[in-house]
Design an enzyme around this catalytic site. Structure first.
Site, PDB file in Angstrom:
ATOM      1  CB  VAL A  11      -1.060   0.228   0.860  1.00 18.96           C
ATOM      2  CG1 VAL A  11      -1.864   1.262   1.323  1.00 18.96           C
ATOM      3  CG2 VAL A  11      -2.040  -0.942   0.933  1.00 18.96           C
ATOM      4  CG  ASP A  30       9.893  -0.116   5.133  1.00 21.01           C
ATOM      5  OD1 ASP A  30       8.997  -0.248   4.511  1.00 21.01           O
ATOM      6  OD2 ASP A  30      10.999  -0.474   6.110  1.00 21.01           O
ATOM      7  CB  CYS A 263      -7.554  -7.506   1.095  1.00 18.50           C
ATOM      8  SG  CYS A 263      -5.915  -5.860   1.107  1.00 18.50           S
ATOM      9  CE  LYS A 266      -4.573  -6.840   6.111  1.00 12.20           C
ATOM     10  NZ  LYS A 266      -5.227  -6.041   6.791  1.00 12.20           N
TER      11      LYS A 266
END
Length: 455
Positions: A11, A30, A263, A266
Site C-alpha cells: 500500500v 521504511d 486483504c 485478514k
C-alpha cells in the site's frame, strides 16, 4: 505539498509513487534499510504492473525519494501517510497493531509543523480517534489533524486503481483535514472521481465491510459450483445469468480454489472478531471464513480423486502459485494449502509461476522442483493443475501439453479452457462447476454455447 509515506509495503509504495506522479514531493520511509537501499537502486520489493516505470520517472524528476530517516521526512511534511502493515494476529484473528502503534509514536515525536496524519493502514474501528489521543499525549505541542483514508487497491491493478478509483473514502473530524484531503485528491477528482467524507468510525468500517462482502460473493459462487457439479448445471452460465441482474452484477462471481491475498482473509477475520467483541456477531461473514477454509481443503480432495484416490508416487505439474495473476504475492494463496497437502500425500511437484517463483520458494519446500516455464513443469508429469489464471496459461499448445504429460490429465481450477477443446485433444479434463470431460465417455454440450466460446 510535501508528503511522507511511512511504510513501503504494498500500500505504502504504490500510494507514494502514484502521489509523486501527481506532482507532489514524496518521501517513502521504511525501517528496513535493505529494502530502502534496493528501492534507491530501483529494485522493486513487489511486482505490480507499471510501478517500476513510475518509480524511475519520478525519481529522475526529483519528486520521489526513499529514506530510513523518519524524523527528517516527517519534520517538513504537510501530510504524513501511515501505511504500516497490520497483519492478522495468529491467536485470535484481530489486527496486530504493534508496528502501527510504534510508527505513530515516532511520527508524534517528529512533528515540527502542522501536518495531516492520514491513516492508510487497515485498522480496527476506533483506531483513528485513538491515534489523535496518542499523538497529543506524546507531543502536547504538536499541531496536527487526523484523517482515515482506507485503501481499495486491487493487487495486479493497483496503479490503475489509484489513478482512477471507484471510491475515495475519507473520515475526518475537522474542516482543515477536509480541505487538505480535497487538495490531495484534486488531480484524481479532475478525472471524475469524488471524495466521500464521513466520520472516522464509518470510514474504518467501510473498508472491512467492502472486503467482507466481496469475499462472501466468492464463497457463495464456490459453493454453488459444487452444487452445479452434482446437478449438471454449468457454473459459467449460472454466474453469467445471475450477474445480468443489475442489482448483483458480474464481478467476483467466478469460481476457483478459494480467495487469498493480504486483504480478504485478514479483514474478514478481523471484522468477525470486532463484531463479537461488540456483541453483534456477523454470522454470515463467519460462515464465509469457514467456507473459504473448507474450499481449499476440498480442492485437495478434488485433485486426489482425479488420481483415483491417491497421489502417492505421482508427479504433478502446478501452474500458478500466487493467489491471483498480476502479482507475486503468496499471502494466504490456495497453493499454500494445496501444494503442501499433495507433498504430504507422497506426490512430487513440478511448479511454475510467471512472477511467484521467488516468493513461492520462501513458503514451499520438500519434493518440489522449480521450473523455467509451463512446458518445463509439465515434462514427464502425471497431469497438470492450473491454480492461477495467468494469461500465459490460457493459450498453451494443447498438442504439446499432451505430448509432455505421461497421462492426459488436466485439472483446471480456474476454468481457463473450453471443455470441447479438451475433449477434442483427448484430455481427461476436470474443471470447477461443470461436467468433467473424459475421452470415450458421452458428453453433451450445453444448449447455451457461451461456455464453449469463452476462454
Amino acid at each position: 505539498m510535501q508528503i511522507a509515506v511511512i511504510g513501503t509495503g504494498y500500500v505504502g509504495l504504490v500510494t507514494g509513487v502514484c502521489l509523486s506522479e501527481f506532482g507532489f514531493r514524496v518521501t517513502c520511509v521504511d525501517k528496513d534499510g535493505d529494502k530502502i537501499a534496493k528501492l534507491q537502486q530501483q529494485i522493486m520489493p513487489i511486482y505490480e504492473q507499471g510501478l517500476e516505470r513510475l518509480v524511475e520517472n519520478n525519481r529522475r524528476a526529483g519528486r520521489l525519494s526513499f529514506s530510513t530517516d523518519l524524523p527528517q521526512a516527517v519534520a517538513t511534511a504537510d501530510i504524513v501517510m501511515i501505511a504500516v502493515g497490520t497483519p492478522q494476529n495468529e491467536k485470535d484473528g484481530t489486527a496486530d497493531l504493534t508496528a502501527f502503534n510504534a510508527a505513530i509514536v515516532e511520527v508524534a515525536k517528529a512533528l515540527k509543523q502542522h501536518s495531516l496524519i492520514v491513516v492508510k493502514s487497515t485498522v480496527p474501528v476506533g483506531t483513528n480517534r485513538r491515534v489523535a489521543k496518542m499523538i497529543a499525549e506524546v507531543n502536547p505541542d504538536a499541531d496536527f489533524d487526523v484523517a482515515s483514508n482506507p485503501e481499495f487497491l486491487r493487487q495486479g491493478a493497483a496503479v490503475e486503481d489509484f489513478m482512477t478509483p471507484d471510491q475515495i473514502i475519507a473520515g475526518v473530524d475537522s474542516k482543515r483535514a477536509k480541505e487538505i484531503i480535497s487538495k490531495l485528491y484534486e488531480p484524481v477528482c479532475l478525472n471524475g472521481a469524488k471524495v466521500f467524507f464521513t466520520t472516522f468510525e464509518s470510514a474504518e468500517t467501510i473498508k472491512y465491510v467492502t472486503n467482507s462482502i466481496l469475499a462472501t460473493r466468492i464463497a457463495i459462487i464456490n459453493e454453488i459450483a459444487n452444487f452445479c457439479e452434482k446437478t449438471g448445471a454449468n457454473i459459467r452460465d449460472v454466474s453469467k445469468g445471475v450477474g445480468l441482474d443489475h442489482r448483483i452484477g458480474q464481478k467476483f462471481l467466478q469460481p476457483g480454489p478459494g480467495y487469498g491475498g493480504s486483504c480478504f482473509p485478514k479483514d474478514t477475520m478481523a471484522l468477525t472478531q470486532m463484531a463479537r467483541s461488540a456483541g453483534t456477531p456477523v454470522t454470515i461473514i463467519e460462515a464465509t471464513v469457514k467456507s473459504n477454509k473448507l474450499r481449499k481443503e476440498h480442492m485437495v480432495e478434488k485433485i486426489t480423486a482425479a488420481y483415483g484416490g491417491s497421489v502417492a508416487g505421482k508427479t504433478i505439474a502446478i501452474l500458478g502459485l500466487t493467489f491471483k495473476p498480476g502479482t507475486d504475492d503468496m499471502r494466504e494463496s490456495p497453493s499454500l494449502v494445496i501444494v503442501p497437502a499433495l507433498l504430504a500425500a507422497g506426490a512430487t511437484i513440478r511448479a511454475y509461476d510467471p512472477q511467484g517463483m521467488k516468493e513461492g520458494a520462501k513458503y514451499l519446500s520438500g519434493n518440489i522442483s522449480w521450473c523455467k516455464d509451463s512446458y518445463d513443469a509439465m515434462t514427464s508429469a502425471d497431469g497438470v493443475v492450473i491454480l492461477t489464471e495467468w494469461n500465459e496459461f490460457r493459450s498453451l499448445d494443447l498438442k504439446k501439453v499432451k505430448s509432455l504429460l505421461t497421462a492426459p490429465l488436466v485439472i483446471d481450477l480456474r476454468n481457463v479452457y473450453k471443455r470441447q477443446d479438451m475433449l477434442k485433444h483427448g484430455f481427461h479434463y476436470i474443471s470447477i462447476g461443470r461436467q468433467d470431460v473424459i475421452p470415450g465417455e458421452p458428453w453433451i454440450p450445453d444448449l447455451n454455447l457461451d461456455d464453449e466460446k469463452a476462454a
